[in-house]
Design a protein around this motif. Structure first.
Motif, PDB file in Angstrom:
ATOM      1  N   LEU A   1       0.809  -1.213   0.000  1.00  0.00           N
ATOM      2  CA  LEU A   1       0.000   0.000   0.000  1.00  0.00           C
ATOM      3  C   LEU A   1       0.851   1.276   0.000  1.00  0.00           C
ATOM      4  CD1 LEU A   1      -2.848  -0.985   2.503  1.00  0.00           C
ATOM      5  CD2 LEU A   1      -3.026  -0.761   0.012  1.00  0.00           C
ATOM      6  N   GLY A   2       2.162   1.114   0.009  1.00  0.00           N
ATOM      7  CA  GLY A   2       3.034   2.291   0.022  1.00  0.00           C
ATOM      8  C   GLY A   2       3.065   2.997   1.362  1.00  0.00           C
ATOM      9  N   MET A   3       2.819   2.250   2.434  1.00  0.00           N
ATOM     10  CA  MET A   3       2.812   2.810   3.788  1.00  0.00           C
ATOM     11  C   MET A   3       4.230   2.721   4.356  1.00  0.00           C
ATOM     12  SD  MET A   3      -0.749   0.995   5.015  1.00  0.00           S
ATOM     13  CE  MET A   3      -0.690   1.613   6.698  1.00  0.00           C
ATOM     14  N   LEU A   4       4.942   3.809   4.346  1.00  0.00           N
ATOM     15  CA  LEU A   4       6.342   3.834   4.751  1.00  0.00           C
ATOM     16  C   LEU A   4       6.532   4.187   6.219  1.00  0.00           C
ATOM     17  CD1 LEU A   4       7.844   5.688   1.640  1.00  0.00           C
ATOM     18  CD2 LEU A   4       7.538   3.221   1.994  1.00  0.00           C
ATOM     19  N   ASP A   5       5.451   4.612   6.878  1.00  0.00           N
ATOM     20  CA  ASP A   5       5.557   5.092   8.258  1.00  0.00           C
ATOM     21  C   ASP A   5       4.702   4.305   9.240  1.00  0.00           C
ATOM     22  OD1 ASP A   5       7.484   7.079   8.383  1.00  0.00           O
ATOM     23  OD2 ASP A   5       6.125   8.654   7.706  1.00  0.00           O
ATOM     24  N   THR A   6       4.364   3.073   8.917  1.00  0.00           N
ATOM     25  CA  THR A   6       3.555   2.249   9.810  1.00  0.00           C
ATOM     26  C   THR A   6       4.337   0.999  10.184  1.00  0.00           C
ATOM     27  OG1 THR A   6       1.510   3.041   8.789  1.00  0.00           O
ATOM     28  CG2 THR A   6       1.366   1.030  10.106  1.00  0.00           C
ATOM     29  N   SER A   7       4.622   0.835  11.486  1.00  0.00           N
ATOM     30  CA  SER A   7       5.473  -0.274  11.912  1.00  0.00           C
ATOM     31  C   SER A   7       5.319  -0.504  13.411  1.00  0.00           C
ATOM     32  CB  SER A   7       6.941   0.038  11.586  1.00  0.00           C
ATOM     33  OG  SER A   7       7.790  -1.001  12.014  1.00  0.00           O
TER      34      SER A   7
END
Length: 380
Positions: free
Chosen positions: A201-207
């Motif tokens: 989904l191109g979620m680079l800031d979810t972890s």
């Protein structure tokens, strides 16, 4: 569309007791409004900024249930499967019974096993006691690491609060669901989430874990002190039980913009605007179907959830008369302990991501009002 009433509401609650708040509104896959107000750091008077990292807390649950539903789609699991088929520690569970004459609580073997459906729907019989003896023993035994599967194994040693399937109780069900995903898939839960959901989904800031650069954007959490009549800093993250614990119930960190990508995928019934399919439309509809029964409905009695049922990890709107909400039936989502809030509405093609960082948040006041303002402005 005039979003002045929504910005005025955000200004009002941040002038009241909430240190800062941010809202993002997506309609038909376009961001139509984004607004933030207040201070990320009250003492330093630092304004809240774009791409602030926040604790999602229980908004994590929607993503965990999405991950598990992917395994249902693959035929790896069924909702009716006993979880002991995958997590053997749950093969012989006990349930608390009434106190005996001497005041001691007794326990007896359960009449039926915990199923995967019970994990999704909060009907397994667990509590939300993070300080239970078995969990604390596991933290010590693993030298403070407490991997996700170790957590689930430890929880299985605690007697259940009730017979599986007979009641609804907000609990550690989705933390066990994360361990189930690990066992069934073979990958660590955080790896599964990254490779199957966030990266596509191109979620680079979810972890579950932050880089140094991301950590520099993480803002403090506050708790409102009624005696002092102000918000004060909260010490630490009480859901981080171990350095390797990936809490499927409350462990994710993200930003408002990043997590809205995930929520909007669900608004599009499982596929992102770019065509990335995470779930089938049938799975999203199953998620937002009311799974409460005659046995469990009376337990789902939070006043601000009136008119809502409970699906697979989400509230789901089932009665406008009961809720007094302007949203249509089938609108769904959840919230987080620091006050974050998600509105997912496939019929209206509406996604709302709201965030704040106050743990004793006035959720029953803020969330229903926020929702009604959004729907009034959009005139859906």
């Amino acid at each position: 569309m005039d979003f002045t009433p929504l910005s005025q509401f955000i200004d009002r609650i941040t002038a009241w007791r909430i240190p800062w708040a941010e809202v993002l509104v997506i309609h038909r896959n376009e961001i139509v409004f984004q607004y933030r107000a207040g201070y990320a750091d009250l003492e330093a008077k630092t304004p809240i900024e774009e791409n602030t990292m926040i604790y999602l807390y229980s908004l994590t649950k929607i993503l965990t249930c999405t991950a598990a539903l992917q395994l249902v789609e693959k035929g790896a699991i069924l909702l009716g499967d006993p979880i002991s088929d995958y997590l053997p520690a749950y093969a012989e569970m006990k349930v608390k019974k009434k106190q005996s004459d001497d005041g001691n609580t007794t326990s007896e073997p359960t009449e039926r096993p915990i199923t995967i459906r019970d994990l999704f729907t909060m009907t397994a019989g667990f509590s939300y006691d993070l300080a239970s003896p078995s969990i604390q023993e596991a933290v010590e035994r693993t030298n403070g690491k407490l991997p996700t599967r170790e957590f689930a194994t430890a929880l299985a040693k605690e007697p259940l609060q009730f017979e599986p399937g007979t009641r609804w109780n907000y609990s550690l069900c989705h933390d066990v669901l994360a361990a189930l995903v690990e066992v069934v898939d073979g990958r660590r839960f955080s790896t599964y989430v990254r490779e199957e959901i966030t990266e596509p989904l191109g979620m680079l800031d979810t972890s579950f874990f932050l880089s140094e650069a991301q950590y520099s954007r993480l803002v403090p959490v506050y708790v409102y002190d009624d005696e002092l009549r102000k918000a004060v800093l909260m010490d630490g993250d009480w859901y981080r039980l171990g350095t390797e614990f990936e809490s499927g119930g409350a462990g994710l960190l993200s930003t408002v913009s990043d997590y809205s990508l995930f929520l909007n995928m669900l608004t599009n019934r499982g596929t992102s605007p770019d065509g990335v399919r995470i779930l089938s439309a049938a799975s999203v509809d199953l998620m937002r179907t009311d799974h409460l029964t005659a046995h469990t409905r009376s337990d789902y009695n939070w006043p601000h959830q009136s008119g809502y049922g409970y699906g697979l990890g989400v509230r789901t709107h089932i009665s406008q008369a009961g809720s007094g909400s302007l949203s249509p039936l089938g609108e769904f989502g959840w919230s987080g302990a620091a006050g974050s809030y998600a509105i997912i509405d496939p019929e209206s093609q509406l996604t709302v991501m709201y965030a704040q960082h106050l743990v004793n948040n006035p959720e029953p006041y803020v969330h229903p009002r926020l929702k009604n303002i959004v729907y009034s402005v959009l005139n859906l």
